[in-house]
Design a protein around this motif. Structure first.
Motif, mmCIF file in Angstrom:
data_model
loop_
_atom_site.group_PDB
_atom_site.id
_atom_site.type_symbol
_atom_site.label_atom_id
_atom_site.label_comp_id
_atom_site.label_asym_id
_atom_site.label_seq_id
_atom_site.Cartn_x
_atom_site.Cartn_y
_atom_site.Cartn_z
ATOM 1 N N THR A 11 0.853 -1.175 0.000
ATOM 2 C CA THR A 11 0.000 0.000 0.000
ATOM 3 C C THR A 11 0.887 1.223 0.000
ATOM 4 O O THR A 11 1.604 1.495 0.957
ATOM 5 N N LEU A 12 0.875 1.969 -1.101
ATOM 6 C CA LEU A 12 1.701 3.163 -1.206
ATOM 7 C C LEU A 12 0.969 4.315 -0.554
ATOM 8 O O LEU A 12 -0.102 4.729 -0.994
ATOM 9 N N GLN A 13 1.563 4.835 0.519
ATOM 10 C CA GLN A 13 0.928 5.892 1.285
ATOM 11 C C GLN A 13 1.373 7.247 0.788
ATOM 12 O O GLN A 13 2.400 7.403 0.142
ATOM 13 N N GLU A 14 0.596 8.285 1.113
ATOM 14 C CA GLU A 14 0.997 9.630 0.786
ATOM 15 C C GLU A 14 2.107 10.083 1.715
ATOM 16 O O GLU A 14 2.137 9.734 2.882
ATOM 17 N N THR A 15 3.023 10.890 1.178
ATOM 18 C CA THR A 15 4.080 11.428 2.014
ATOM 19 C C THR A 15 3.522 12.391 3.042
ATOM 20 O O THR A 15 2.498 13.047 2.816
ATOM 21 N N SER A 16 4.193 12.464 4.186
ATOM 22 C CA SER A 16 3.808 13.425 5.218
ATOM 23 C C SER A 16 4.584 14.724 5.084
ATOM 24 O O SER A 16 4.607 15.532 5.995
ATOM 25 N N ALA A 17 5.262 14.912 3.950
ATOM 26 C CA ALA A 17 5.971 16.169 3.724
ATOM 27 C C ALA A 17 4.993 17.320 3.856
ATOM 28 O O ALA A 17 3.847 17.229 3.434
ATOM 29 N N PRO A 18 5.431 18.437 4.463
ATOM 30 C CA PRO A 18 4.508 19.510 4.817
ATOM 31 C C PRO A 18 3.971 20.308 3.655
ATOM 32 O O PRO A 18 3.166 21.199 3.860
ATOM 33 N N ALA A 19 4.407 20.037 2.429
ATOM 34 C CA ALA A 19 3.883 20.777 1.298
ATOM 35 C C ALA A 19 3.871 19.886 0.074
ATOM 36 O O ALA A 19 4.516 18.849 0.026
ATOM 37 N N LYS A 78 10.690 17.410 -5.534
ATOM 38 C CA LYS A 78 11.039 17.589 -4.130
ATOM 39 C C LYS A 78 9.836 18.074 -3.353
ATOM 40 O O LYS A 78 8.875 18.611 -3.913
ATOM 41 N N SER A 79 9.892 17.900 -2.040
ATOM 42 C CA SER A 79 8.908 18.513 -1.167
ATOM 43 C C SER A 79 9.297 19.977 -0.970
ATOM 44 O O SER A 79 10.465 20.359 -1.150
ATOM 45 N N ASP A 80 8.349 20.801 -0.613
ATOM 46 C CA ASP A 80 8.600 22.235 -0.539
ATOM 47 C C ASP A 80 9.495 22.634 0.628
ATOM 48 O O ASP A 80 9.958 23.771 0.679
ATOM 49 N N ASN A 81 9.751 21.713 1.563
ATOM 50 C CA ASN A 81 10.667 22.038 2.661
ATOM 51 C C ASN A 81 12.117 21.682 2.346
ATOM 52 O O ASN A 81 12.985 21.795 3.209
ATOM 53 N N VAL A 82 12.380 21.263 1.123
ATOM 54 C CA VAL A 82 13.733 20.904 0.694
ATOM 55 C C VAL A 82 14.148 21.804 -0.464
ATOM 56 O O VAL A 82 13.404 21.946 -1.446
ATOM 57 N N GLU A 83 15.340 22.394 -0.344
ATOM 58 C CA GLU A 83 15.895 23.205 -1.428
ATOM 59 C C GLU A 83 17.171 22.548 -1.956
ATOM 60 O O GLU A 83 18.016 22.108 -1.174
ATOM 61 N N HIS A 84 17.281 22.497 -3.282
ATOM 62 C CA HIS A 84 18.482 21.973 -3.936
ATOM 63 C C HIS A 84 19.424 23.147 -4.136
ATOM 64 O O HIS A 84 19.284 23.918 -5.085
ATOM 65 N N VAL A 85 20.414 23.298 -3.245
ATOM 66 C CA VAL A 85 21.218 24.517 -3.228
ATOM 67 C C VAL A 85 22.519 24.395 -4.010
ATOM 68 O O VAL A 85 23.143 25.419 -4.328
ATOM 69 N N ALA A 86 22.962 23.183 -4.340
ATOM 70 C CA ALA A 86 24.207 23.033 -5.104
ATOM 71 C C ALA A 86 24.268 21.670 -5.769
ATOM 72 O O ALA A 86 23.725 20.683 -5.256
ATOM 73 N N HIS A 87 24.949 21.643 -6.900
ATOM 74 C CA HIS A 87 25.212 20.391 -7.605
ATOM 75 C C HIS A 87 26.606 20.456 -8.193
ATOM 76 O O HIS A 87 26.933 21.392 -8.936
#
Length: 451
Positions: free
Chosen positions: A27-35, A46-55
């Motif tokens: 059973t694939l559940q929904e993420t609890s990520a806040p956005a 990505k979830s909205d609480n994560v920023e990709h700041v460098a690569h």
């Protein structure tokens, strides 16, 4: 990691359920990520609480198809990144702009890396012609640990090596006064091998004198298994995580999980052996919570080469099992697997991760190969949940890809992506923001320290 030298039969077998437990759709559940997840250019989700700041993409000499990124270690303003071609040192004084300081060509599998004082240690799990980096790779007479002096980050120096039976797939450091003890984990045996004879039901302990690392040697070969392991794929251990302050270690040993007393680091004692043939195929790694009252064991179903994050694979397989330590014994409470279904061509399974140092909470960041990077909360051991994530879309034409290791270090998450290079993420969430007040002088994931 699934390679020709490790668990070939496991990789070929694929993500099959055990005979005791026929596969049932998860059973694939929904993420609890806040956005709500957002998609950026290049297929990043990505979830909205994560920023990709460098690569930082892989650069020469580590750009070939066999030069895949592996594990990470940290010290001060530096990140050390293993690669099948050698290792790189990055200046991360500005995490949003990581800069390469030096790269050392030293081909081997897997080149998992640790750092202690001025010593960098690599795990070599591939027979080669000798201990030096330029040894002939078509010969198969040596594997084990390589040791470097990195006091000059711009010019690391090879100082010595230790040959170990069946090589070193990963290793764990246990500092002890003037010596550094290194627990060597390796799969085996291999029939007709010069370097990996049968039987192989042991770990090996290497002593590295800090004043003369070139004289490092094996000082013990304890058999930590009170009973023979139950894995048909390999014997020995995959990862061992030590928590020296607690005199504890947790060993993920292919067929079993083992809780150890390491108050005498040369003579570890078994406190408990766990076996779960119904849900676990390959006991891959272990993580204590900060209090040392829980252990998370990960199962690398399929050896890292299979797509196990789908609706046809049970949610208890290729996942994490959360155990509470109660009166000196581990008791299973719950499971966690990423809730986002991956495509059939995306290898995905629980892999390397670490705690995020949030006082009073149990929160991890973890790599899931092409499943990306997941941040999850296991404060409630029976009901763990995802609170954030970062992932790319499927990598075309690749069998093995995605995040190998994802660790939190001094305010940022660093992900060693197998083909893409080094990613730096920033997590901005009220739940995890207290972690930004915690500063670490160094970080090696298999040697835990309290915060």
């Amino acid at each position: 990691m699934c390679t020709a030298l490790m668990l070939a039969s496991a990789c070929a077998a694929g993500p099959q359920a055990s005979e005791e437990s026929p596969a049932q759709p998860t059973t694939l559940q929904e993420t609890s990520a806040p956005a709500t997840a957002s998609a950026a250019a290049g297929g990043v989700m990505k979830s909205d609480n994560v920023e990709h700041v460098a690569h930082a993409p892989r650069t020469a000499p580590f750009t070939g198809p066999d030069n895949i990124n592996t594990d990470l270690a940290f010290q001060g303003d530096y990140a050390f990144v293993g690669n099948f071609g050698g290792f790189s040192i990055y200046d991360i004084s500005d995490p949003t702009k990581p800069q390469i300081v030096s790269q050392v060509s030293c081909p081997a599998q897997q080149n998992d890396v640790t750092i202690y004082d001025n010593l960098l240690i690599l795990s070599i799990d591939e027979p080669t012609g000798g201990p030096e980096c330029d040894a002939a790779r078509n010969e198969r007479s040596w594997e084990g640990l390589r040791i470097f002096d990195v006091s000059d980050k711009k010019s690391p120096k090879y100082v010595g090596a230790v040959q170990t039976e069946c090589g070193s797939h990963t290793h764990t450091m246990v500092p002890n006064q003037d010596s550094l003890y290194v627990y060597v984990s390796s799969p085996g045996p291999e029939p007709d091998s010069e370097t990996c004879p049968a039987p192989h039901e042991l770990i090996q302990i290497v002593e590295v004198p800090l004043s003369s690392p070139q004289s490092a040697k094996i000082v013990a070969k304890p058999n930590i298994f009170p009973e023979r392991q139950h894995s048909e794929f390999a014997s020995g251990c995959h990862d061992i995580t030590a928590y020296p302050e607690k005199n504890l270690a947790a060993a993920a040993c292919f067929g079993d999980g083992v809780l150890l007393d390491i108050s005498d680091p040369v003579n570890p004692k078994v406190l408990q052996q766990l076996t779960d043939r119904e849900n676990f195929q390959i006991w891959h790694s272990a993580t204590f919570n900060n209090d040392g009252t829980k252990v998370v064991f990960g199962d690398e179903l399929g050896g890292g080469g299979q797509a196990t994050c789908d609706r046809n694979t049970p949610s208890t397989k290729g996942a994490n099992a959360v155990y509470d330590l109660v009166n000196g014994k581990l008791e299973k409470r719950g499971y966690f697997k990423i809730p986002r279904e991956q495509q059939p061509n995306e290898n995905c399974v629980a892999h390397n991760g670490s705690l995020i140092p949030v006082p009073g909470k149990d929160i991890m960041v973890q790599a899931w190969y092409q499943g990306g990077v997941s941040i999850w909360d296991f404060t409630d051991s029976a009901n763990p949940k995802e609170i954030g994530y970062f992932e790319r879309g499927p990598v075309q034409g690749e069998i093995i890809a995605g995040s190998w290791s994802a660790y939190y270090y001094n305010g940022y998450i660093y992900s060693s992506d197998i083909t893409e290079g080094l990613d730096v993420l920033e997590l901005n969430d009220p739940l995890t923001d207290p972690a930004k007040k915690v500063t670490m002088d160094d970080f090696n994931v298999q040697t835990q320290k309290s915060y």
